[in-house]
Design a protein around this motif. Structure first.
Motif, PDB file in Angstrom:
ATOM      1  N   ALA A  71     -41.960 -22.821 134.886  1.00  0.00           N
ATOM      2  CA  ALA A  71     -41.632 -24.121 134.306  1.00  0.00           C
ATOM      3  C   ALA A  71     -42.889 -24.876 133.915  1.00  0.00           C
ATOM      4  O   ALA A  71     -43.892 -24.847 134.615  1.00  0.00           O
ATOM      5  N   ARG A  72     -42.823 -25.568 132.807  1.00  0.00           N
ATOM      6  CA  ARG A  72     -43.963 -26.341 132.322  1.00  0.00           C
ATOM      7  C   ARG A  72     -43.590 -27.802 132.192  1.00  0.00           C
ATOM      8  O   ARG A  72     -42.448 -28.143 131.928  1.00  0.00           O
ATOM      9  N   ASN A  73     -44.592 -28.664 132.331  1.00  0.00           N
ATOM     10  CA  ASN A  73     -44.373 -30.092 132.238  1.00  0.00           C
ATOM     11  C   ASN A  73     -44.068 -30.483 130.798  1.00  0.00           C
ATOM     12  O   ASN A  73     -44.723 -30.027 129.865  1.00  0.00           O
ATOM     13  N   LEU A  74     -43.045 -31.341 130.624  1.00  0.00           N
ATOM     14  CA  LEU A  74     -42.627 -31.718 129.269  1.00  0.00           C
ATOM     15  C   LEU A  74     -43.720 -32.478 128.531  1.00  0.00           C
ATOM     16  O   LEU A  74     -43.968 -32.230 127.347  1.00  0.00           O
ATOM     17  N   ASN A  75     -44.380 -33.413 129.198  1.00  0.00           N
ATOM     18  CA  ASN A  75     -45.424 -34.193 128.530  1.00  0.00           C
ATOM     19  C   ASN A  75     -46.533 -33.301 128.001  1.00  0.00           C
ATOM     20  O   ASN A  75     -46.957 -33.409 126.849  1.00  0.00           O
ATOM     21  N   SER A  76     -47.048 -32.411 128.864  1.00  0.00           N
ATOM     22  CA  SER A  76     -48.131 -31.524 128.420  1.00  0.00           C
ATOM     23  C   SER A  76     -47.650 -30.584 127.328  1.00  0.00           C
ATOM     24  O   SER A  76     -48.401 -30.236 126.413  1.00  0.00           O
ATOM     25  N   LEU A  77     -46.368 -30.176 127.399  1.00  0.00           N
ATOM     26  CA  LEU A  77     -45.840 -29.290 126.366  1.00  0.00           C
ATOM     27  C   LEU A  77     -45.815 -29.984 125.012  1.00  0.00           C
ATOM     28  O   LEU A  77     -46.207 -29.411 123.995  1.00  0.00           O
ATOM     29  N   ILE A  78     -45.374 -31.229 124.976  1.00  0.00           N
ATOM     30  CA  ILE A  78     -45.332 -31.974 123.711  1.00  0.00           C
ATOM     31  C   ILE A  78     -46.737 -32.228 123.185  1.00  0.00           C
ATOM     32  O   ILE A  78     -47.010 -32.080 121.983  1.00  0.00           O
TER      33      ILE A  78
ATOM     34  N   GLY B 188     -41.376 -27.738 114.961  1.00  0.00           N
ATOM     35  CA  GLY B 188     -40.747 -28.937 115.497  1.00  0.00           C
ATOM     36  C   GLY B 188     -39.291 -28.713 115.858  1.00  0.00           C
ATOM     37  O   GLY B 188     -38.803 -29.216 116.879  1.00  0.00           O
ATOM     38  N   TRP B 189     -38.587 -27.933 115.023  1.00  0.00           N
ATOM     39  CA  TRP B 189     -37.191 -27.631 115.312  1.00  0.00           C
ATOM     40  C   TRP B 189     -37.054 -26.804 116.583  1.00  0.00           C
ATOM     41  O   TRP B 189     -36.164 -27.047 117.407  1.00  0.00           O
ATOM     42  N   ILE B 190     -37.942 -25.834 116.756  1.00  0.00           N
ATOM     43  CA  ILE B 190     -37.902 -25.011 117.973  1.00  0.00           C
ATOM     44  C   ILE B 190     -38.152 -25.874 119.208  1.00  0.00           C
ATOM     45  O   ILE B 190     -37.464 -25.748 120.232  1.00  0.00           O
ATOM     46  N   LEU B 191     -39.146 -26.758 119.109  1.00  0.00           N
ATOM     47  CA  LEU B 191     -39.449 -27.634 120.239  1.00  0.00           C
ATOM     48  C   LEU B 191     -38.281 -28.573 120.541  1.00  0.00           C
ATOM     49  O   LEU B 191     -37.896 -28.761 121.703  1.00  0.00           O
ATOM     50  N   ALA B 192     -37.693 -29.155 119.481  1.00  0.00           N
ATOM     51  CA  ALA B 192     -36.568 -30.066 119.689  1.00  0.00           C
ATOM     52  C   ALA B 192     -35.373 -29.336 120.293  1.00  0.00           C
ATOM     53  O   ALA B 192     -34.670 -29.886 121.148  1.00  0.00           O
ATOM     54  N   ARG B 193     -35.162 -28.108 119.873  1.00  0.00           N
ATOM     55  CA  ARG B 193     -34.043 -27.340 120.429  1.00  0.00           C
ATOM     56  C   ARG B 193     -34.236 -27.093 121.917  1.00  0.00           C
ATOM     57  O   ARG B 193     -33.277 -27.197 122.706  1.00  0.00           O
ATOM     58  N   ARG B 194     -35.464 -26.796 122.316  1.00  0.00           N
ATOM     59  CA  ARG B 194     -35.732 -26.566 123.736  1.00  0.00           C
ATOM     60  C   ARG B 194     -35.521 -27.838 124.547  1.00  0.00           C
ATOM     61  O   ARG B 194     -35.176 -27.789 125.725  1.00  0.00           O
TER      62      ARG B 194
ATOM     63  N   LEU C 120     -49.836 -28.253 116.147  1.00  0.00           N
ATOM     64  CA  LEU C 120     -49.344 -28.540 114.800  1.00  0.00           C
ATOM     65  C   LEU C 120     -50.422 -29.187 113.940  1.00  0.00           C
ATOM     66  O   LEU C 120     -50.575 -28.870 112.751  1.00  0.00           O
ATOM     67  N   THR C 121     -51.177 -30.120 114.545  1.00  0.00           N
ATOM     68  CA  THR C 121     -52.248 -30.775 113.791  1.00  0.00           C
ATOM     69  C   THR C 121     -53.313 -29.781 113.361  1.00  0.00           C
ATOM     70  O   THR C 121     -53.773 -29.772 112.217  1.00  0.00           O
ATOM     71  N   LEU C 122     -53.718 -28.934 114.306  1.00  0.00           N
ATOM     72  CA  LEU C 122     -54.739 -27.920 113.985  1.00  0.00           C
ATOM     73  C   LEU C 122     -54.221 -26.943 112.939  1.00  0.00           C
ATOM     74  O   LEU C 122     -54.969 -26.512 112.049  1.00  0.00           O
ATOM     75  N   LEU C 123     -52.946 -26.583 113.044  1.00  0.00           N
ATOM     76  CA  LEU C 123     -52.384 -25.648 112.082  1.00  0.00           C
ATOM     77  C   LEU C 123     -52.351 -26.258 110.682  1.00  0.00           C
ATOM     78  O   LEU C 123     -52.722 -25.614 109.686  1.00  0.00           O
TER      79      LEU C 123
ATOM     80  N   GLY D 246     -37.440 -20.321 130.093  1.00  0.00           N
ATOM     81  CA  GLY D 246     -38.494 -20.814 129.229  1.00  0.00           C
ATOM     82  C   GLY D 246     -38.445 -22.301 128.975  1.00  0.00           C
ATOM     83  O   GLY D 246     -39.299 -22.821 128.259  1.00  0.00           O
ATOM     84  N   ASN D 247     -37.476 -23.009 129.525  1.00  0.00           N
ATOM     85  CA  ASN D 247     -37.430 -24.456 129.335  1.00  0.00           C
ATOM     86  C   ASN D 247     -38.461 -25.148 130.214  1.00  0.00           C
ATOM     87  O   ASN D 247     -38.954 -24.590 131.192  1.00  0.00           O
ATOM     88  N   PHE D 248     -38.764 -26.388 129.858  1.00  0.00           N
ATOM     89  CA  PHE D 248     -39.776 -27.153 130.585  1.00  0.00           C
ATOM     90  C   PHE D 248     -39.262 -27.546 131.977  1.00  0.00           C
ATOM     91  O   PHE D 248     -38.067 -27.531 132.257  1.00  0.00           O
ATOM     92  N   GLY D 249     -40.206 -27.924 132.843  1.00  0.00           N
ATOM     93  CA  GLY D 249     -39.882 -28.170 134.242  1.00  0.00           C
ATOM     94  C   GLY D 249     -38.879 -29.274 134.460  1.00  0.00           C
ATOM     95  O   GLY D 249     -37.977 -29.161 135.295  1.00  0.00           O
ATOM     96  N   GLU D 250     -38.992 -30.395 133.715  1.00  0.00           N
ATOM     97  CA  GLU D 250     -38.073 -31.501 133.908  1.00  0.00           C
ATOM     98  C   GLU D 250     -36.640 -31.118 133.577  1.00  0.00           C
ATOM     99  O   GLU D 250     -35.690 -31.623 134.187  1.00  0.00           O
ATOM    100  N   ALA D 251     -36.445 -30.228 132.602  1.00  0.00           N
ATOM    101  CA  ALA D 251     -35.093 -29.772 132.272  1.00  0.00           C
ATOM    102  C   ALA D 251     -34.490 -29.018 133.452  1.00  0.00           C
ATOM    103  O   ALA D 251     -33.313 -29.200 133.793  1.00  0.00           O
ATOM    104  N   GLY D 252     -35.285 -28.161 134.082  1.00  0.00           N
ATOM    105  CA  GLY D 252     -34.796 -27.439 135.252  1.00  0.00           C
ATOM    106  C   GLY D 252     -34.431 -28.383 136.390  1.00  0.00           C
ATOM    107  O   GLY D 252     -33.404 -28.209 137.055  1.00  0.00           O
ATOM    108  N   ASP D 253     -35.275 -29.404 136.611  1.00  0.00           N
ATOM    109  CA  ASP D 253     -34.977 -30.384 137.668  1.00  0.00           C
ATOM    110  C   ASP D 253     -33.693 -31.143 137.360  1.00  0.00           C
ATOM    111  O   ASP D 253     -32.878 -31.393 138.250  1.00  0.00           O
ATOM    112  N   LEU D 254     -33.519 -31.527 136.076  1.00  0.00           N
ATOM    113  CA  LEU D 254     -32.322 -32.264 135.681  1.00  0.00           C
ATOM    114  C   LEU D 254     -31.064 -31.433 135.910  1.00  0.00           C
ATOM    115  O   LEU D 254     -30.068 -31.920 136.470  1.00  0.00           O
ATOM    116  N   VAL D 255     -31.096 -30.182 135.482  1.00  0.00           N
ATOM    117  CA  VAL D 255     -29.932 -29.313 135.642  1.00  0.00           C
ATOM    118  C   VAL D 255     -29.639 -29.067 137.124  1.00  0.00           C
ATOM    119  O   VAL D 255     -28.485 -29.115 137.567  1.00  0.00           O
TER     120      VAL D 255
END
Length: 360
Positions: free
Chosen positions: A2-9, A72-78, A16-19, A107-116
């Motif tokens: 699990a990964r932190n949502l803030n750091s993931l965003i 962005g769509w992939i991130l929003a879907r997650r 995205l900026t670098l790309l 593969g979802n972020f940590g906060e999603a796992g905690d919420l579920v």
């Protein structure tokens, strides 16, 4: 993992900026240093953008926007998928389906796992509470029906002349009324505890003194049950409601009379770390591992076929736990390798200036 949502965003935005920067930078570099040198060697700064220039810049911009949109769509879907799962499960729970559970993909972020996880735990507790409520309603009706039926039968017999009035008969009728009153008071205590409104009149007391008083009040009952007692009462000072704690101690000792007659009961009090304790241990038949897990459930008895005459109301241990928790402590069944049952009430040690009041 699990990964932190803030750091993931943050990492996604940086990527995205670098790309976007890389697409624009390397695209323009390739365009001006290679394509222009080959196609337009006579180009000067006074020349306007040709059709090819506009098309090339448009293509670069389109590629950049498409890439950013896809990521962005992939991130929003997650982010949205677990929220939609929780929302759907919550809607089913609101409609009365307490078996509904939210799901989470890998593969979802940590906060999603905690919420579920938190939602599923809440739904599970609601499901258990609903089952307990249904069982309690049935059990309450059963517990009240028996003494009421006996009372009505005796009174009808007196009215019809089938029974001759006597002091013994009236005494039995009073006992049944007392049984009804006891059930009502036990249910009232549990209801107040569940609502957080069990009013406790706190004072400084010693569990050793209160335990000895409870034993004295039950001396005849313990003798009739053939129970021998051994005491290890060490000073255990705390703040609590004297009458409520005595009620809990008496309930544990009465349990020994019902379920462990002709045994030895060891009563202990003392201090362990930041807690004081009252421990009641008998040498009776004890409980199975499964029964230990259910011992504090309302109206539950180790032998479901037993009625009130043999097994009590099934509210003794739940009331003990409710009183202990109202004092900021707990009641637990201790693990034991041999026969018998050990129940311990744990309370916080006395803190100066502490006043116990569980009313909201």
């Amino acid at each position: 993992m699990a990964r932190n949502l803030n750091s993931l965003i943050v990492r996604a935005m940086i990527a995205l900026t670098l790309l976007a920067f890389a697409v624009v930078y390397f695209g323009l570099t390739a365009y001006f240093f290679f394509i222009y040198e080959w196609l337009y060697p006579e180009f000067t700064e006074d020349d306007f953008l040709r059709t090819g220039d506009v098309v090339t810049l448009g293509l670069l911009l389109g590629i950049g926007i498409s890439t950013v949109s896809l990521l962005g769509w992939i991130l929003a879907r997650r982010i949205v998928e677990p929220l939609k799962s929780v929302a759907g499960a919550a809607r089913r729970v609101a409609e009365g389906d307490f078996s509904a559970r939210a799901s989470l993909r890998r593969g979802n972020f940590g906060e999603a796992g905690d919420l579920v996880d938190d939602f599923n735990q809440m739904a599970e507790r609601l499901q258990r509470a609903e089952a307990e409520l249904q069982y309690s309603n049935s059990a309450i009706a059963h517990e009240l029906r028996t003494p009421l039926t006996i009372l009505r039968g005796r009174l009808q017999g007196l009215l019809d002349g089938a029974f001759a009035p006597s002091a013994e008969l009236y005494g039995r009728l009073i006992e049944h009324v007392d049984d009804l009153s006891a059930i009502v008071e036990e249910l009232r205590t549990l209801a107040l505890s569940n609502a957080g409104q069990l009013d406790l009149q706190s004072s400084r007391l010693d569990l050793a003194v209160e335990a000895e008083a409870a034993l004295t009040s039950l001396e005849d009952q313990l003798g009739e049950a053939g129970i021998a007692t051994s005491l290890d009462l060490r000073s255990a000072v705390t703040s609590g409601d004297r009458s409520r704690l005595r009620q809990a101690f008496v309930a544990l000792l009465e349990n020994c009379c019902r379920y462990a007659p002709h045994s030895t009961v060891n009563v202990e009090t003392g201090v362990a770390g930041q807690q004081v304790f009252f421990r009641c241990t008998d040498t009776g038949p004890g409980l199975s591992d499964e029964a230990r897990l259910r011992a504090f459930e309302r109206f539950w008895r180790a032998d479901e076929s037993r009625g009130r005459s043999g097994g009590g109301s099934g509210l003794g241990l739940p009331i003990v736990k409710a009183i202990a928790q109202a004092h900021g402590g707990d009641a637990v069944i201790l693990a034991s390798d041999g026969p018998g049952l050990a129940v311990e009430i744990r309370l916080p040690v006395e803190r100066l200036g502490t006043r116990i009041d569980r009313r909201p």
